[in-house]
Each structure stands twice: as C-alpha cells, then as structure tokens.
Scaffold this motif. Sequence first.
Motif, PDB file in Angstrom:
ATOM      1  N   PRO A  40       0.816  -1.212   0.000  1.00  0.00           N
ATOM      2  CA  PRO A  40       0.000   0.000   0.000  1.00  0.00           C
ATOM      3  C   PRO A  40       0.852   1.267   0.000  1.00  0.00           C
ATOM      4  CG  PRO A  40      -0.757  -1.575   1.660  1.00  0.00           C
ATOM      5  CD  PRO A  40       0.558  -2.061   1.180  1.00  0.00           C
ATOM      6  N   GLN A  41       0.378   2.287  -0.704  1.00  0.00           N
ATOM      7  CA  GLN A  41       1.027   3.594  -0.676  1.00  0.00           C
ATOM      8  C   GLN A  41       0.624   4.320   0.599  1.00  0.00           C
ATOM      9  OE1 GLN A  41       3.169   4.968  -3.033  1.00  0.00           O
ATOM     10  NE2 GLN A  41       3.179   2.960  -4.041  1.00  0.00           N
ATOM     11  N   GLN A  42       1.603   4.880   1.320  1.00  0.00           N
ATOM     12  CA  GLN A  42       1.339   5.575   2.574  1.00  0.00           C
ATOM     13  C   GLN A  42       1.952   6.973   2.561  1.00  0.00           C
ATOM     14  OE1 GLN A  42       3.085   2.843   5.429  1.00  0.00           O
ATOM     15  NE2 GLN A  42       1.125   1.825   5.761  1.00  0.00           N
ATOM     16  N   ASP A  43       1.383   7.874   3.362  1.00  0.00           N
ATOM     17  CA  ASP A  43       1.992   9.189   3.494  1.00  0.00           C
ATOM     18  C   ASP A  43       3.014   9.160   4.629  1.00  0.00           C
ATOM     19  OD1 ASP A  43       0.619   9.340   5.907  1.00  0.00           O
ATOM     20  OD2 ASP A  43      -0.920  10.726   5.162  1.00  0.00           O
ATOM     21  N   GLU A  44       3.591  10.332   4.960  1.00  0.00           N
ATOM     22  CA  GLU A  44       4.646  10.374   5.964  1.00  0.00           C
ATOM     23  C   GLU A  44       4.160   9.992   7.364  1.00  0.00           C
ATOM     24  OE1 GLU A  44       2.631  14.309   5.527  1.00  0.00           O
ATOM     25  OE2 GLU A  44       3.547  12.847   4.173  1.00  0.00           O
ATOM     26  N   ALA A  45       2.855  10.026   7.562  1.00  0.00           N
ATOM     27  CA  ALA A  45       2.290   9.625   8.852  1.00  0.00           C
ATOM     28  C   ALA A  45       1.807   8.175   8.829  1.00  0.00           C
ATOM     29  CB  ALA A  45       1.147  10.558   9.243  1.00  0.00           C
ATOM     30  N   TYR A  46       2.188   7.417   7.812  1.00  0.00           N
ATOM     31  CA  TYR A  46       1.829   6.008   7.651  1.00  0.00           C
ATOM     32  C   TYR A  46       0.328   5.799   7.438  1.00  0.00           C
ATOM     33  CZ  TYR A  46       6.495   5.557   9.671  1.00  0.00           C
ATOM     34  OH  TYR A  46       7.831   5.691   9.934  1.00  0.00           O
ATOM     35  N   LYS A  47      -0.352   6.825   6.921  1.00  0.00           N
ATOM     36  CA  LYS A  47      -1.772   6.695   6.622  1.00  0.00           C
ATOM     37  C   LYS A  47      -1.948   6.167   5.203  1.00  0.00           C
ATOM     38  CE  LYS A  47      -3.268  10.404   9.749  1.00  0.00           C
ATOM     39  NZ  LYS A  47      -3.985  11.700   9.858  1.00  0.00           N
ATOM     40  N   THR A  48      -2.956   5.313   5.023  1.00  0.00           N
ATOM     41  CA  THR A  48      -3.198   4.668   3.729  1.00  0.00           C
ATOM     42  C   THR A  48      -4.523   5.162   3.174  1.00  0.00           C
ATOM     43  OG1 THR A  48      -2.031   2.685   4.494  1.00  0.00           O
ATOM     44  CG2 THR A  48      -3.396   2.469   2.522  1.00  0.00           C
ATOM     45  N   GLY A  49      -4.445   6.023   2.175  1.00  0.00           N
ATOM     46  CA  GLY A  49      -5.661   6.513   1.539  1.00  0.00           C
ATOM     47  C   GLY A  49      -6.204   5.514   0.531  1.00  0.00           C
ATOM     48  N   LEU A  50      -7.501   5.566   0.298  1.00  0.00           N
ATOM     49  CA  LEU A  50      -8.171   4.671  -0.656  1.00  0.00           C
ATOM     50  C   LEU A  50      -9.015   5.499  -1.625  1.00  0.00           C
ATOM     51  CD1 LEU A  50      -9.421   1.957   1.886  1.00  0.00           C
ATOM     52  CD2 LEU A  50      -7.456   1.771   0.362  1.00  0.00           C
ATOM     53  N   PRO A  51      -9.175   5.011  -2.867  1.00  0.00           N
ATOM     54  CA  PRO A  51      -8.727   3.720  -3.398  1.00  0.00           C
ATOM     55  C   PRO A  51      -7.315   3.792  -3.970  1.00  0.00           C
ATOM     56  CG  PRO A  51     -10.075   4.815  -5.031  1.00  0.00           C
ATOM     57  CD  PRO A  51     -10.065   5.716  -3.820  1.00  0.00           C
ATOM     58  N   GLN A  52      -6.719   2.604  -4.157  1.00  0.00           N
ATOM     59  CA  GLN A  52      -5.436   2.448  -4.838  1.00  0.00           C
ATOM     60  C   GLN A  52      -5.583   1.291  -5.824  1.00  0.00           C
ATOM     61  OE1 GLN A  52      -2.020   2.151  -2.202  1.00  0.00           O
ATOM     62  NE2 GLN A  52      -2.850   3.663  -0.777  1.00  0.00           N
ATOM     63  N   PRO A  53      -6.265   1.513  -6.933  1.00  0.00           N
ATOM     64  CA  PRO A  53      -6.558   0.400  -7.848  1.00  0.00           C
ATOM     65  C   PRO A  53      -5.322  -0.307  -8.388  1.00  0.00           C
ATOM     66  CG  PRO A  53      -7.086   2.528  -8.850  1.00  0.00           C
ATOM     67  CD  PRO A  53      -6.832   2.782  -7.405  1.00  0.00           C
ATOM     68  N   ASP A  54      -4.225   0.423  -8.593  1.00  0.00           N
ATOM     69  CA  ASP A  54      -3.009  -0.223  -9.086  1.00  0.00           C
ATOM     70  C   ASP A  54      -2.425  -1.192  -8.062  1.00  0.00           C
ATOM     71  OD1 ASP A  54      -3.263   1.168 -11.428  1.00  0.00           O
ATOM     72  OD2 ASP A  54      -1.780   2.698 -10.913  1.00  0.00           O
ATOM     73  N   ASN A  55      -2.789  -1.017  -6.805  1.00  0.00           N
ATOM     74  CA  ASN A  55      -2.342  -1.920  -5.743  1.00  0.00           C
ATOM     75  C   ASN A  55      -3.430  -2.908  -5.327  1.00  0.00           C
ATOM     76  OD1 ASN A  55       0.310  -0.944  -5.374  1.00  0.00           O
ATOM     77  ND2 ASN A  55      -0.440   0.782  -4.166  1.00  0.00           N
ATOM     78  N   HIS A  56      -4.488  -2.989  -6.121  1.00  0.00           N
ATOM     79  CA  HIS A  56      -5.599  -3.919  -5.852  1.00  0.00           C
ATOM     80  C   HIS A  56      -6.320  -3.585  -4.548  1.00  0.00           C
ATOM     81  CE1 HIS A  56      -3.927  -6.355  -9.086  1.00  0.00           C
ATOM     82  NE2 HIS A  56      -2.758  -6.304  -8.479  1.00  0.00           N
TER      83      HIS A  56
END
Length: 369
Positions: free
Chosen positions: A245-261
Amino acid sequence: MKRIYNTRIAGCIACISGLAALFACSDEHEASSAPEAAGTLPVSVRTVAGNSAAPGLTTKMYIFETAAGTKDYRLKDSLVLAGTDGQYQFAPEEMRTSDYQFLFLTTPAETPEIALSGRNGAGLTGETHWNDTLFIVRSQAELSPYNYYSVEDIPGARLLDTKAVETTLQRLVGQMVFAFFRTAEGGGVEQPASIVSDQVSSVIDRVYEITVTYANPEQALRLDADGQTHPAGITAKSLVQTIAPQQDEAYKTGLPQPDNHLLAYGDGVRGAVRIEGPCFFPSEENMQVALLFRYYDTTPVTNPDGTLRYEKKELPLRLTDYAQTEALKIIPDYITLSKGGIRCDRIIDVPVTASLQLVLDWDTNNHLK
C-alpha cells in the motif's frame, strides 16, 4: 447465500514455493478459414459473451466431427476467430453424414492465460478424440476475469440448413476478494461502519505490506462428454500475492489504490478496504488461504543515536471454513468474498483491543463484472 464463520487468529504462515507448472501445453493444430471452393459451404460463426468482456480478447474455435448419430468426436480442425466472428468452409456431403461439436476458448490476446490440452499435456492432432479426455489448462500463474468457454453440439443436417454457429461464452473463473472494516457497536460483519477517529484514513493505516498465500489452486478443468467442466484435481503448491500500500509520511493509507488492488468497500463506509485477489479455476473446497499483514508499530523505539524508529511487526490470519478445514471453494463467475469485521479503527489494533470476525460469503448476486 452460504456463510462460513471464523473467529480465530492463527499463527504465522510459512513461505511457500512458487507456482509449479503441471502441464506442458503443446501448441494445438490451427488452421485459418480455407478459401471458398467448389463443393464447400461457408458457415458463419458468432460468439457472444454471457457477461461483460474486456477488449483485446482472442477466441479459438475447435471443430470435432463424428459420424451422424454417434458420439466418437475427433478433432477436425481449429482456427482463431477474427474478433467475435468467423467463417469456416464445410463440404456439404460430409455435413449430411456427420455431427459436430464446437469448443470455444476465449482469453486475453496479448498474453493468453488458458489453453486446450490432451491427457498428461499431450498436444492436439487429427487423432485427438473428445472422449480421450480434454483439459483446459492455465498457461499463466495468475488468471484475469477474462477467460471464457462454450460448447455447441450441432447435427450436420441442422448446420447444413442454418449455415451458422452461434454460442454464448461462459466465464471459467471465480475471484477471491477480501473486505475489512469497522463494525457497528453490537453489530456483526453485516453492519459495516465508518472508522471513528479523524486521525485514521483507513483500517489498513500503518500496514506497509499484505501477503496473501493461496495454497493448492486448481490448475486444470476436465471437459466431460457433454462439454461440462469439472476441477481436474491437479493443484499447484501455492500462489503468493504481495501488495504494498502507498502511505503518506504519517503512515496513513488513503483509498482507493486500484493499481495496488486496494479499493474502498461499501457505500459511505469511511476507511473500509476491499482487497482484490486473483481469479482461479473453480475448486472443490481444496484451496487454503492465509493473509499476513506487515505493519509499523505505533510506539516509537529510541535508537542508540537518540533518533526514533517504529518497529516492524506482523499480524497473520488464516481463513477456514465452518468446519475449520482450512479449505475454500471457488465458483465460476462469482466472487468468494471474505469479510472481516473489527471493533476498532485499524486492523493492526486487533491483537491488542479487539477480536476479528471473518465471514466467507458466496452471494448469488455477487457476479464478477
């Protein structure tokens, strides 16, 4: 709807070796449409997908022939259709004394994912008989939703009259999907709720890698005399799917990330995640699935130089059916949806603050798109 409940968290899964190829798929005999000549009759061919199909597919048509009134079908020819249509030249005198069985296989054109094979990977020849046992085998480690087949049994006399073969393609594969979300207070997995904290983006915040191991995936489908498919009972050791998963500097994971399923799950359910797994041939409850979430801990650790770091930890989950047999079923054209409800905002908090309930769901309205 069939539901299977699991409330336990199992130990860490072991790494399993990559997918083994069990069939050496030989190139089948192919022939393009022969030029029209005296004594031949053009027959048009048209295929229609029974559900939505992606562009860029290729369809092979296999023609099996037998004496009229018998069932000893032998491979006569095969050809690649131009798009969804094609044409083949038959000799009318043969059509009057023969019956035909047509097999269609559709798969992505750029990288074909399925192929037709004889027993033990034997190549197809003019001596290949349908009753010798035919197999549809996977030629790629992972399958997309866009693999179809159909079979049409047509007497030669009828073909001589209609001069057409029309068929509706059926999807060969089913897909494994996972959904994780917070549940409403006092509710279960049928009541997904939005995350509460405005400091959390999704239930997979701080998760930097998700590994899904699918053990014993079916490798081939057997065609019976009536053209129906059945799991061949030939399995590979495992298929491993890794998602970062792609995360920001605070380790938060926003959605959606279709390229990452990774997609959002549920209408208006903030923070819920849908994890898209691969597609598989149907299986008879012999596939096992385990997930491993790798994440950054929330409590910083002081390095010798005084800087802070977050330790990496793991959370393993092993899916089981209602009898705890650790075996799951794949149904063609359906999604096997594993829903995980948690009593907190993040899945990484489950070992500390909450229990996890998983439900495996085969919903009759849950068709693949």
